[in-house]
Design a protein around this motif. Sequence first.
Motif, PDB file in Angstrom:
ATOM      1  N   LYS A   1      43.284 -20.188  20.036  1.00 36.60           N
ATOM      2  CA  LYS A   1      43.897 -19.660  18.807  1.00 36.60           C
ATOM      3  C   LYS A   1      43.342 -20.277  17.514  1.00 36.60           C
ATOM      4  O   LYS A   1      43.562 -19.746  16.439  1.00 36.60           O
ATOM      5  CB  LYS A   1      45.416 -19.776  18.868  1.00 36.60           C
ATOM      6  CG  LYS A   1      45.981 -21.165  18.840  1.00 36.60           C
ATOM      7  CD  LYS A   1      47.496 -21.058  18.722  1.00 36.60           C
ATOM      8  CE  LYS A   1      48.267 -22.322  18.929  1.00 36.60           C
ATOM      9  NZ  LYS A   1      47.648 -23.598  18.773  1.00 36.60           N
ATOM     10  N   ASP A   2      42.605 -21.375  17.602  1.00 28.93           N
ATOM     11  CA  ASP A   2      42.099 -22.002  16.378  1.00 28.93           C
ATOM     12  C   ASP A   2      40.771 -21.434  15.898  1.00 28.93           C
ATOM     13  O   ASP A   2      40.463 -21.447  14.716  1.00 28.93           O
ATOM     14  CB  ASP A   2      41.921 -23.508  16.593  1.00 28.93           C
ATOM     15  CG  ASP A   2      43.256 -24.152  16.903  1.00 28.93           C
ATOM     16  OD1 ASP A   2      44.276 -23.631  16.409  1.00 28.93           O
ATOM     17  OD2 ASP A   2      43.276 -25.141  17.659  1.00 28.93           O
TER      18      ASP A   2
ATOM     19  N   GLN B   1      37.318 -18.680  17.390  1.00 31.37           N
ATOM     20  CA  GLN B   1      36.727 -17.929  18.497  1.00 31.37           C
ATOM     21  C   GLN B   1      35.259 -17.609  18.214  1.00 31.37           C
ATOM     22  O   GLN B   1      34.838 -17.622  17.053  1.00 31.37           O
ATOM     23  CB  GLN B   1      37.499 -16.619  18.714  1.00 31.37           C
ATOM     24  CG  GLN B   1      38.995 -16.801  18.963  1.00 31.37           C
ATOM     25  CD  GLN B   1      39.840 -16.277  17.816  1.00 31.37           C
ATOM     26  OE1 GLN B   1      39.399 -15.419  17.055  1.00 31.37           O
ATOM     27  NE2 GLN B   1      41.045 -16.783  17.689  1.00 31.37           N
TER      28      GLN B   1
ATOM     29  N   VAL C   1      44.063 -13.029  15.697  1.00 27.51           N
ATOM     30  CA  VAL C   1      45.312 -13.325  16.419  1.00 27.51           C
ATOM     31  C   VAL C   1      45.005 -13.248  17.919  1.00 27.51           C
ATOM     32  O   VAL C   1      44.090 -12.539  18.337  1.00 27.51           O
ATOM     33  CB  VAL C   1      46.449 -12.335  16.038  1.00 27.51           C
ATOM     34  CG1 VAL C   1      46.848 -12.493  14.590  1.00 27.51           C
ATOM     35  CG2 VAL C   1      46.069 -10.888  16.330  1.00 27.51           C
ATOM     36  N   PRO C   2      45.761 -13.986  18.739  1.00 29.18           N
ATOM     37  CA  PRO C   2      45.461 -13.993  20.172  1.00 29.18           C
ATOM     38  C   PRO C   2      45.858 -12.701  20.889  1.00 29.18           C
ATOM     39  O   PRO C   2      46.806 -12.029  20.471  1.00 29.18           O
ATOM     40  CB  PRO C   2      46.298 -15.170  20.697  1.00 29.18           C
ATOM     41  CG  PRO C   2      47.394 -15.355  19.705  1.00 29.18           C
ATOM     42  CD  PRO C   2      46.866 -14.896  18.376  1.00 29.18           C
TER      43      PRO C   2
END
Length: 228
Positions: A193-194, A196, A220-221
Motif C-alpha cells: 500500500k505504500d 507500487q 489504492v489497494p
Amino acid sequence: MLEIEKTQGLGMTSLRTRQRLVERLTEKGIKDVRILEAMRDTPRHLFLDEALSSRAYEDLALPIGYQQTISQPYIVAKMTEILIEDKKLEVQPIEKALEIGTGCGYQAAILSKFSKTVHTLERIKALHDKAVINLKNLKIRNVKLIFDDGSEFQGRSDKYDAILFAAAPLEVPSYFLDKLSMGGRLIAPVGGKDRQNLTLIQKIGKDKYETKILDQVLFVPLLEGKIE
Ligand code: SAH
C-alpha cells in the motif's frame, strides 16, 4: 465538447483550464496526440462531487468517497498510452478492454474512446451505481459496467487485448494472464500500500509473457469481496 460545455454552463474558462491540463501532461511526457485529445475532451469535472469540480483539471488524484479516489490524469493518460502504443495507426486500437476498479468511471470513459468494448469491474455497489450514471450522462455506450470483485473474475472465458488494474494487487493473479489475447497487454500497479511498480506484461507467445517495470506509483489497494 462545446455542446457539453454549454449544457454545463462552464464556458471558455473551462476550455482554457483543460488546455492547461494538456500542457501539463505534455510536459510530463505524454506524447500521443490521440491521448491528449481524449484527456482534453473528457469532462472530468462531471465525475466529481460539485465541491471538488473546480479542481477537476488539476493533475491530482481526488477523493470520490468510500475511501477511494479518481486517478490522477497523468496516470490515466500514461496507462492508456502504453496500452495503445504499438497500434499508432488505428483509430480504435483495442478490440476488448478490461478494467479492474471502475471507481467513478473516468478511466473507463477514456478507454472507451480507444476500444470497441470495455468491461469494467467495481466491488463497491455505490461507486458502481455512480459510474453507471456518469457514463450514461456522457452517452458512452460501449462500456459494460459489472458489479463484482475483480480478484474473483476467474470464471469467465473472455479474452482481452488490454487489461488495466486501477487498484494495486500484491501480485498479478495468474488467471489474468490467461485472459490476454496474443499480443495483448496488461498494465497494473503491483505492490503493497505504500508504493507500487507500474508493471506492463505482454503476451508474446503461447504461455510466454514479457514483463517490464515502468515507474513507481501509488494506487489504492485491490481488496477482496463485494460491498453491497
Ligand atoms: N478507475 C478509477 C479509479 C478508481 S480507484 C478512475 O477512473 O479514476 C480504484 C477502484 O478499485 C476503487 O473504486 C475500488 O473500490 C476498486 N477496487 C478495489 N479492489 C477491487 C476489486 N477486487 N474488484 C473490483 N474493484 C476493486
